[in-house]
Design a protein around this motif. Structure first.
Motif, PDB file in Angstrom:
ATOM      1  N   ILE A  99       0.866  -1.181   0.000  1.00  0.00           N
ATOM      2  CA  ILE A  99       0.000   0.000   0.000  1.00  0.00           C
ATOM      3  C   ILE A  99       0.903   1.232   0.000  1.00  0.00           C
ATOM      4  CG2 ILE A  99      -1.746   1.298   1.278  1.00  0.00           C
ATOM      5  CD1 ILE A  99      -2.636  -1.400   2.490  1.00  0.00           C
ATOM      6  N   VAL A 156       3.483  -0.874   3.955  1.00  0.00           N
ATOM      7  CA  VAL A 156       2.908   0.431   3.588  1.00  0.00           C
ATOM      8  C   VAL A 156       4.067   1.409   3.445  1.00  0.00           C
ATOM      9  CG1 VAL A 156       1.272   2.244   4.174  1.00  0.00           C
ATOM     10  CG2 VAL A 156       0.816  -0.113   4.884  1.00  0.00           C
ATOM     11  N   ALA A 228      -2.534  -0.845  -3.495  1.00  0.00           N
ATOM     12  CA  ALA A 228      -3.372   0.351  -3.500  1.00  0.00           C
ATOM     13  C   ALA A 228      -2.491   1.574  -3.353  1.00  0.00           C
ATOM     14  CB  ALA A 228      -4.401   0.297  -2.376  1.00  0.00           C
ATOM     15  N   ARG A 255      -7.958   0.475  -7.471  1.00  0.00           N
ATOM     16  CA  ARG A 255      -7.007   0.411  -6.351  1.00  0.00           C
ATOM     17  C   ARG A 255      -6.402   1.769  -6.015  1.00  0.00           C
ATOM     18  NH1 ARG A 255      -4.423  -2.931  -9.735  1.00  0.00           N
ATOM     19  NH2 ARG A 255      -2.343  -2.358  -8.992  1.00  0.00           N
ATOM     20  N   VAL A 376      -9.100   2.994   1.870  1.00  0.00           N
ATOM     21  CA  VAL A 376      -8.266   1.862   1.446  1.00  0.00           C
ATOM     22  C   VAL A 376      -9.045   0.559   1.594  1.00  0.00           C
ATOM     23  CG1 VAL A 376      -6.156   0.553   1.926  1.00  0.00           C
ATOM     24  CG2 VAL A 376      -6.094   3.051   1.922  1.00  0.00           C
TER      25      VAL A 376
END
Length: 474
Positions: A99, A156, A228, A255, A376
């Motif tokens: 992410i 992330v 994403a 996404r 998200v």
């Protein structure tokens, strides 16, 4: 800080829910919604365990004007089974599991030194505005930290490369400086996308950006290994000509998602009536009763707001703060929010004291981070939730938005668990409890960093610790 004393909590839907036609799924159906088969288990101990969690996962409030009250059919329940069967769902894979968070765009020098001021709320300059609120700001890297814990163990990362607002002209693309103000360029790396700009209809800000254009820019910049990509911005946004504003939006199938912190700025709290009943104080029974009173579904005087008569009695759908066992879970959460822990002496010695704007900044961050997790979540194909009070609930306005909790309910968590454990190599796919505990513990560590300044972080930590204890001692 809230001034509500909370003599009682309401853990069921409000009295108004019946008048809207909203019908919450029964306990057995809620339990079945967490199973891959979608069937109700016949094991009585499983149902009893699910019932034991009811005070930790209260019902959606469904207050007058709430999304579920205005259109109860707009968010049909999405069970784990229906989520699994969704052919448009984006799978997490070892090659596509990261992410990314795009940082808050900076302003190019060509826009001029005064141009950034045009995107700040004019209310900051009003007489009487607290200096801390005026200095408040949030950091996209802190949003990244939160998402790293919320979507643990997925990586992330901050999006590499430059992200900034640049001039735009229709005849030649980028231009040297502001002109008619109809468009602004969003530069992400080497690409620049045209973003429509309009005057803000309610004058809370001078300008707004069209959210669809922002999402198109993100889709063009999506890294190959990204699951994403989220853009965090302080600029106000709108979706179409009928909208006053928009706080967040996701193109789940593409996404990409965007979150604006503009309307979460603490400077607007007084105008909307204060933050007295933001989560974790949103389930105050007196507050719920007072909002339902005018539509003929209000409670008796004991529920409506007369504290002297509500203490010592328990009405249907209401858990007194003096209760015990499962009914005391939300009491502990509320008390954690009311009694913010002070920093330890060790923390005082090892870290500098925060500036006056820090509490407002962390309050602002708590709101932006929650909405970032929600948007998200749509990239994971989580639909709006109507099973419980849940971070994935739909919202019809700012007051409802800030009443909603920061956690995933049992059903939505089952979907995230399945997505992550099915897609991340080496995860213990047969041990959902271990996944949940590790995820909750990561969130506890995040809350501990910020709980000294904002009620949500302190109450959220208490909620998480209670849930961890239940998982470790079923």
């Amino acid at each position: 800080m809230s001034s509500c004393n909370h003599p009682s909590l309401r853990l069921d839907v409000s009295p108004h829910a019946a008048a809207t036609g909203f019908s919450r799924p029964a306990l057995a159906r809620r339990q079945a919604a967490t199973t891959p088969s979608g069937r109700v288990t016949n094991k009585q101990d499983v149902l009893q365990n699910h019932a034991r969690l009811e005070s930790l996962f209260p019902a959606p409030l469904v207050l007058p004007g709430d999304a579920l009250a205005v259109d109860p059919g707009a968010s049909p329940p999405q069970s784990l089974r229906s989520w699994v069967q969704d052919k448009n769902r984006n799978p997490v894979t070892p090659q596509r599991k990261t992410i990314y968070v795009a940082p808050t765009p900076s302003f190019a020098p060509e826009l001029g030194p005064a141009y950034p001021l045009e995107w700040q709320p004019p209310a900051i300059k009003l007489p009487g505005v607290d200096k801390g609120v005026g200095r408040a700001c949030f950091d996209a890297r802190s949003v990244r930290d939160y998402l790293e814990a919320f979507y643990h163990p997925l990586p992330v990362k901050m999006l590499p490369g430059e992200v900034r607002w640049v001039p735009w002209s229709e005849d030649g693309g980028r231009r040297r400086g502001p002109k008619d103000g109809r468009y602004l360029g969003l530069q992400i790396g080497d690409g620049v996308t045209r973003i429509a700009v309009r005057r803000c209809p309610d004058e809370a800000y001078r300008h707004q950006l069209r959210v669809g254009d922002l999402l198109d820019a993100l889709a063009d910049a999506l890294p190959r290994d990204a699951y994403a990509l989220l853009l965090v911005t302080e600029a106000d946004m709108y979706e179409d000509d009928e909208d006053e504003f928009c706080c967040g939006r996701a193109y789940g199938g593409s996404r990409v998602a965007v979150v604006s912190g503009a309307r979460y700025h603490p400077v607007f709290d007084a105008a909307r009536g204060g933050r007295e009943h933001d989560w974790p104080f949103s389930h105050c029974a007196e507050f719920v009763g007072s909002l339902c009173e005018g539509d003929g579904t209000g409670s008796s005087s004991g529920e409506r707001g007369d504290r002297s008569s509500s203490k010592g009695r328990k009405t249907d759908g209401e858990a007194l703060l003096s209760g015990s066992g499962a009914d005391a879970v939300m009491e502990a959460v509320v008390q954690a929010g009311l009694n913010l822990p002070a920093p330890s002496p060790l923390q005082d010695r090892s870290t500098p004291r925060p500036d006056p704007g820090a509490p407002s900044s962390l309050l602002w961050l708590s709101r932006v981070a929650r909405t970032a997790a929600h948007e998200v979540g749509h990239c994971f194909c989580l639909e709006h939730c109507s099973y419980y009070a849940c971070i994935m609930q739909d919202t019809s306005g700012m007051s409802e938005d800030l009443r909603q909790p920061p956690y995933l309910c049992l059903v939505c968590l089952a979907k995230l668990e399945r997505a992550v454990l099915d897609g991340v190599s080496g995860s213990p796919a047969d041990d959902g409890a271990a996944f949940c505990i590790a995820r909750y513990e990561a969130l506890v560590r995040l809350c501990a960093r910020w709980e000294h300044a904002a009620p949500m972080w302190a109450a959220y930590r208490r909620w998480l610790e209670t849930r961890i204890e239940m998982l470790k001692n079923p």
